[in-house]
Design a protein around this motif. Structure first.
Motif, PDB file in Angstrom:
ATOM      1  N   UNK A  17       0.821  -1.214   0.000  1.00 12.26           N
ATOM      2  CA  UNK A  17       0.000   0.000   0.000  1.00 12.26           C
ATOM      3  C   UNK A  17       0.854   1.263   0.000  1.00 12.26           C
ATOM      4  N   UNK A  18       1.867   1.312   0.856  1.00  9.70           N
ATOM      5  CA  UNK A  18       2.748   2.489   0.911  1.00  9.70           C
ATOM      6  C   UNK A  18       3.472   2.681  -0.419  1.00  9.70           C
ATOM      7  N   UNK A  19       3.921   1.575  -1.001  1.00  8.70           N
ATOM      8  CA  UNK A  19       4.606   1.653  -2.291  1.00  8.70           C
ATOM      9  C   UNK A  19       3.674   2.208  -3.362  1.00  8.70           C
ATOM     10  N   UNK A  20       2.428   1.761  -3.376  1.00  7.72           N
ATOM     11  CA  UNK A  20       1.462   2.260  -4.351  1.00  7.72           C
ATOM     12  C   UNK A  20       1.249   3.761  -4.184  1.00  7.72           C
ATOM     13  N   UNK A  21       1.151   4.206  -2.935  1.00  8.21           N
ATOM     14  CA  UNK A  21       0.974   5.631  -2.671  1.00  8.21           C
ATOM     15  C   UNK A  21       2.172   6.420  -3.181  1.00  8.21           C
ATOM     16  N   UNK A  22       3.360   5.966  -2.865  1.00  5.32           N
ATOM     17  CA  UNK A  22       4.560   6.699  -3.276  1.00  5.32           C
ATOM     18  C   UNK A  22       4.757   6.682  -4.796  1.00  5.32           C
ATOM     19  N   UNK A  23       4.427   5.569  -5.431  1.00  2.35           N
ATOM     20  CA  UNK A  23       4.511   5.516  -6.895  1.00  2.35           C
ATOM     21  C   UNK A  23       3.505   6.469  -7.532  1.00  2.35           C
ATOM     22  N   UNK A  24       2.322   6.556  -6.945  1.00  4.14           N
ATOM     23  CA  UNK A  24       1.311   7.476  -7.456  1.00  4.14           C
ATOM     24  C   UNK A  24       1.785   8.915  -7.336  1.00  4.14           C
ATOM     25  N   UNK A  25       2.339   9.257  -6.179  1.00  3.85           N
ATOM     26  CA  UNK A  25       2.854  10.620  -5.980  1.00  3.85           C
ATOM     27  C   UNK A  25       3.992  10.901  -6.960  1.00  3.85           C
ATOM     28  N   UNK A  26       4.861   9.943  -7.166  1.00  8.43           N
ATOM     29  CA  UNK A  26       5.954  10.124  -8.116  1.00  8.43           C
ATOM     30  C   UNK A  26       5.426  10.351  -9.528  1.00  8.43           C
ATOM     31  N   UNK A  27       4.418   9.583  -9.910  1.00 10.34           N
ATOM     32  CA  UNK A  27       3.809   9.760 -11.234  1.00 10.34           C
ATOM     33  C   UNK A  27       3.185  11.153 -11.375  1.00 10.34           C
ATOM     34  N   UNK A  28       2.538  11.609 -10.318  1.00 11.31           N
ATOM     35  CA  UNK A  28       1.934  12.951 -10.343  1.00 11.31           C
ATOM     36  C   UNK A  28       3.017  14.006 -10.518  1.00 11.31           C
ATOM     37  N   UNK A  29       4.101  13.866  -9.768  1.00 11.45           N
ATOM     38  CA  UNK A  29       5.190  14.848  -9.848  1.00 11.45           C
ATOM     39  C   UNK A  29       5.838  14.876 -11.231  1.00 11.45           C
ATOM     40  N   UNK A  31       4.290  14.265 -14.029  1.00  9.99           N
ATOM     41  CA  UNK A  31       3.307  14.587 -15.061  1.00  9.99           C
ATOM     42  C   UNK A  31       3.430  16.047 -15.493  1.00  9.99           C
ATOM     43  N   UNK A  32       2.671  16.429 -16.479  1.00  9.98           N
ATOM     44  CA  UNK A  32       2.757  17.764 -17.091  1.00  9.98           C
ATOM     45  C   UNK A  32       1.907  18.822 -16.385  1.00  9.98           C
ATOM     46  N   UNK A  33       1.218  18.474 -15.326  1.00 13.28           N
ATOM     47  CA  UNK A  33       0.322  19.404 -14.644  1.00 13.28           C
ATOM     48  C   UNK A  33       1.098  20.568 -14.030  1.00 13.28           C
ATOM     49  N   UNK A  34       0.407  21.665 -13.826  1.00  9.07           N
ATOM     50  CA  UNK A  34       1.025  22.794 -13.118  1.00  9.07           C
ATOM     51  C   UNK A  34       1.167  22.416 -11.644  1.00  9.07           C
ATOM     52  N   UNK A  35       2.000  23.139 -10.925  1.00 12.76           N
ATOM     53  CA  UNK A  35       2.293  22.803  -9.528  1.00 12.76           C
ATOM     54  C   UNK A  35       1.050  22.778  -8.647  1.00 12.76           C
ATOM     55  N   UNK A  36       0.138  23.694  -8.878  1.00 12.84           N
ATOM     56  CA  UNK A  36      -1.070  23.748  -8.054  1.00 12.84           C
ATOM     57  C   UNK A  36      -1.921  22.493  -8.245  1.00 12.84           C
ATOM     58  N   UNK A  37      -2.057  22.048  -9.458  1.00 16.74           N
ATOM     59  CA  UNK A  37      -2.836  20.837  -9.730  1.00 16.74           C
ATOM     60  C   UNK A  37      -2.111  19.624  -9.167  1.00 16.74           C
ATOM     61  N   UNK A  38      -0.785  19.591  -9.309  1.00 19.57           N
ATOM     62  CA  UNK A  38      -0.012  18.490  -8.741  1.00 19.57           C
ATOM     63  C   UNK A  38      -0.236  18.405  -7.232  1.00 19.57           C
ATOM     64  N   UNK A  39      -0.197  19.546  -6.574  1.00 15.35           N
ATOM     65  CA  UNK A  39      -0.397  19.581  -5.131  1.00 15.35           C
ATOM     66  C   UNK A  39      -1.780  19.054  -4.759  1.00 15.35           C
ATOM     67  N   UNK A  40      -2.799  19.463  -5.499  1.00 15.18           N
ATOM     68  CA  UNK A  40      -4.160  18.978  -5.243  1.00 15.18           C
ATOM     69  C   UNK A  40      -4.251  17.464  -5.435  1.00 15.18           C
ATOM     70  N   UNK A  41      -3.624  16.950  -6.483  1.00 16.37           N
ATOM     71  CA  UNK A  41      -3.652  15.513  -6.748  1.00 16.37           C
ATOM     72  C   UNK A  41      -2.912  14.745  -5.661  1.00 16.37           C
ATOM     73  N   UNK A  45      -4.333  11.900  -3.055  1.00 19.14           N
ATOM     74  CA  UNK A  45      -3.723  10.580  -2.894  1.00 19.14           C
ATOM     75  C   UNK A  45      -3.512  10.275  -1.409  1.00 19.14           C
ATOM     76  N   UNK A  46      -2.977  11.240  -0.666  1.00 19.14           N
ATOM     77  CA  UNK A  46      -2.764  11.023   0.766  1.00 19.14           C
ATOM     78  C   UNK A  46      -4.086  10.936   1.526  1.00 19.14           C
TER      79      UNK A  46
END
Length: 66
Positions: A17-29, A31-41, A45-46
């Motif tokens: 579970x922790x690995x999935x969370x961290x991989x998701x956060x890494x994928x978000x970081x 990605x091409x989204x602006x910083x504000x959207x990344x922060x929201x995503x 996730x958390x």
């Protein structure tokens, strides 16, 4: 990875579970989204992880009372 999948992983107490969370956060970081959207995503996730943890704790308390 969807937020529902993160919630389910934490709710079921999956070992990865922790690995999935961290991989998701890494994928978000990465990605091409602006910083504000990344922060929201990342917040979502958390939050999904916390919901899963809370549901697991509630289920364990419920089972202990029976």
């Amino acid at each position: 990875m969807t937020y529902d999948e993160i919630t389910a992983a934490f709710q079921k107490g999956r070992a990865d579970a922790e690995l999935l969370l961290h991989e998701t956060v890494e994928d978000i970081l990465n990605d091409h989204w602006c910083d504000r959207i990344k922060l929201d995503k990342i917040r979502c996730a958390y939050a999904a992880a916390k919901v899963g943890e809370a549901a697991r704790a509630a289920e364990m308390r419920s089972n202990a009372e029976v």
